[in-house]
Scaffold this active site. Sequence first.
Site, PDB file in Angstrom:
ATOM      1  N   TYR A 179       3.346   1.080 -23.163  1.00 29.91           N
ATOM      2  CA  TYR A 179       3.080   0.268 -22.072  1.00 29.91           C
ATOM      3  C   TYR A 179       2.824  -1.149 -22.056  1.00 29.91           C
ATOM      4  O   TYR A 179       2.343  -1.589 -23.154  1.00 29.91           O
ATOM      5  CB  TYR A 179       1.868   0.956 -21.530  1.00 29.91           C
ATOM      6  CG  TYR A 179       1.758   2.246 -20.955  1.00 29.91           C
ATOM      7  CD1 TYR A 179       2.344   2.350 -19.729  1.00 29.91           C
ATOM      8  CD2 TYR A 179       0.978   2.995 -21.528  1.00 29.91           C
ATOM      9  CE1 TYR A 179       2.324   3.804 -19.386  1.00 29.91           C
ATOM     10  CE2 TYR A 179       0.900   4.775 -21.127  1.00 29.91           C
ATOM     11  CZ  TYR A 179       1.476   4.707 -19.777  1.00 29.91           C
ATOM     12  OH  TYR A 179       1.774   6.122 -19.124  1.00 29.91           O
ATOM     13  N   MET A 210      -3.556   7.284 -23.025  1.00 32.17           N
ATOM     14  CA  MET A 210      -4.390   8.295 -22.758  1.00 32.17           C
ATOM     15  C   MET A 210      -4.324   9.280 -23.777  1.00 32.17           C
ATOM     16  O   MET A 210      -5.340   9.924 -24.274  1.00 32.17           O
ATOM     17  CB  MET A 210      -4.070   8.733 -21.131  1.00 32.17           C
ATOM     18  CG  MET A 210      -5.332   9.749 -20.976  1.00 32.17           C
ATOM     19  SD  MET A 210      -4.823  10.559 -19.437  1.00 32.17           S
ATOM     20  CE  MET A 210      -5.307   9.000 -18.270  1.00 32.17           C
ATOM     21  N   LYS A 247     -29.366  13.633 -30.921  1.00 29.93           N
ATOM     22  CA  LYS A 247     -29.004  13.251 -29.450  1.00 29.93           C
ATOM     23  C   LYS A 247     -27.464  13.294 -29.498  1.00 29.93           C
ATOM     24  O   LYS A 247     -26.951  13.042 -30.487  1.00 29.93           O
ATOM     25  CB  LYS A 247     -29.719  11.924 -29.041  1.00 29.93           C
ATOM     26  CG  LYS A 247     -29.302  10.768 -30.113  1.00 29.93           C
ATOM     27  CD  LYS A 247     -30.371   9.603 -29.660  1.00 29.93           C
ATOM     28  CE  LYS A 247     -30.019   8.321 -30.332  1.00 29.93           C
ATOM     29  NZ  LYS A 247     -30.959   7.352 -30.337  1.00 29.93           N
TER      30      LYS A 247
END
Length: 372
Positions: free
Chosen positions: A266, A314, A43
């Site tokens: 950041y 990101m 899966k």
Amino acid sequence: MLTEHQTHFSRRSWTEIRLSALRENLRIYKEHCRAEEIMAVVKADAYGHGAAECAHVLAEAGVRLFAVSNIIEAIELRLAGVKGEILILGYTPAEQLPLLTEYDIMQAVVSEADAARIAEKAPEARVQYAIDTGMNRIGLDADDPAACEAVMRKYPLNLCGMFTHLCVADTDTAECRAFTRGQIAKFEAVADRVADMQLPYVHCLNSAGGLWQETKYNRIARLGIVMYGLKPDYANTLPEGIRPVLEWKSVISMVKPLHKGETVGYGRTFTAEHEMLLATVPTGYADGYDRLLSNRGYVLIDGHRAPVVGRVCMDQLTVDVTGLDVEAGDEVVLLGQSGGETYTADDMAQQIGTIGYEIICGITHRVQRKYL
Ligand SMILES: *Cc1c(COP(=O)(O)O)cnc(C)c1O
């Protein structure tokens, strides 16, 4: 559409999947478990390793039974040419039930209402009853074995099996051992009542269960995480020779000095307390590199640990390479081995309070796969 040239392998962020390790883990696991047959759990795209690629290798190694989470995964395996049995461990929406027979896929029955629905919409589909022995997720409630039996005999289904799922089989405390024994006893009580049906697929063991639990219904073990070379629980000791199938790599995109007092990234969450050397790595949380690893995780470069400094972005992250002789283009190991150092998905998970399963399933499709 991008051309083949535009999408060809690029050294930005990639996983290296060693299919020989998958085969070897399967072989070692079989030596250590009592089950005669393995149902390979593929899966979630084989826990991030590529379901079709893994299923083909496993089939060649003699695996005939596969399990997935849903019908899309099941059909993808069929379309990739996988011939063995495929069991869907979870729910299938009503409108997709007819696809079960079309693609010859076995379906879990998650409740009595589900049995009624399948009997109406897809009576030919081969099904296996999920039995709930204490996880309280899906299945007929094994606390009332007579009621389970009644349901199993009531609906006109193409019944070929039953299974339960152990929820603490990996935990070696007196309480967990007793709970697992209770789960197995409840499952056996239901299975015994329908023994006359001679169901071919009666199974209750996951990776951990197959290694450490006893049951008379142990013919089949549903093998997931250990096949991929990770531990069900961080405290477990796996059989000798089992090792992670997947490594995750990236490169250094730039190196720069960081002066005392300067901050990184950041939120300015990291401040240099001395002159440092900083390297940027083009992998971020959109690749599945968890942001919780900010100021906590580390990567391996040429056999050394380089701590993550500042916040994971990101698409990029920054690491402390002070004292290392590195340059842009050098390989960075995010998960795997470098020199004498190893950092596994289990280690990474431990640092941020999760499990290796989530780490490997969380590596996104932006990360290219390379099969070795
Ligand atoms: C995912 C899953 C497994 C495999 O579990 P591992 O711990 O990875 O071995 C087995 N059975 C069911 C029902 C599952 O959902």
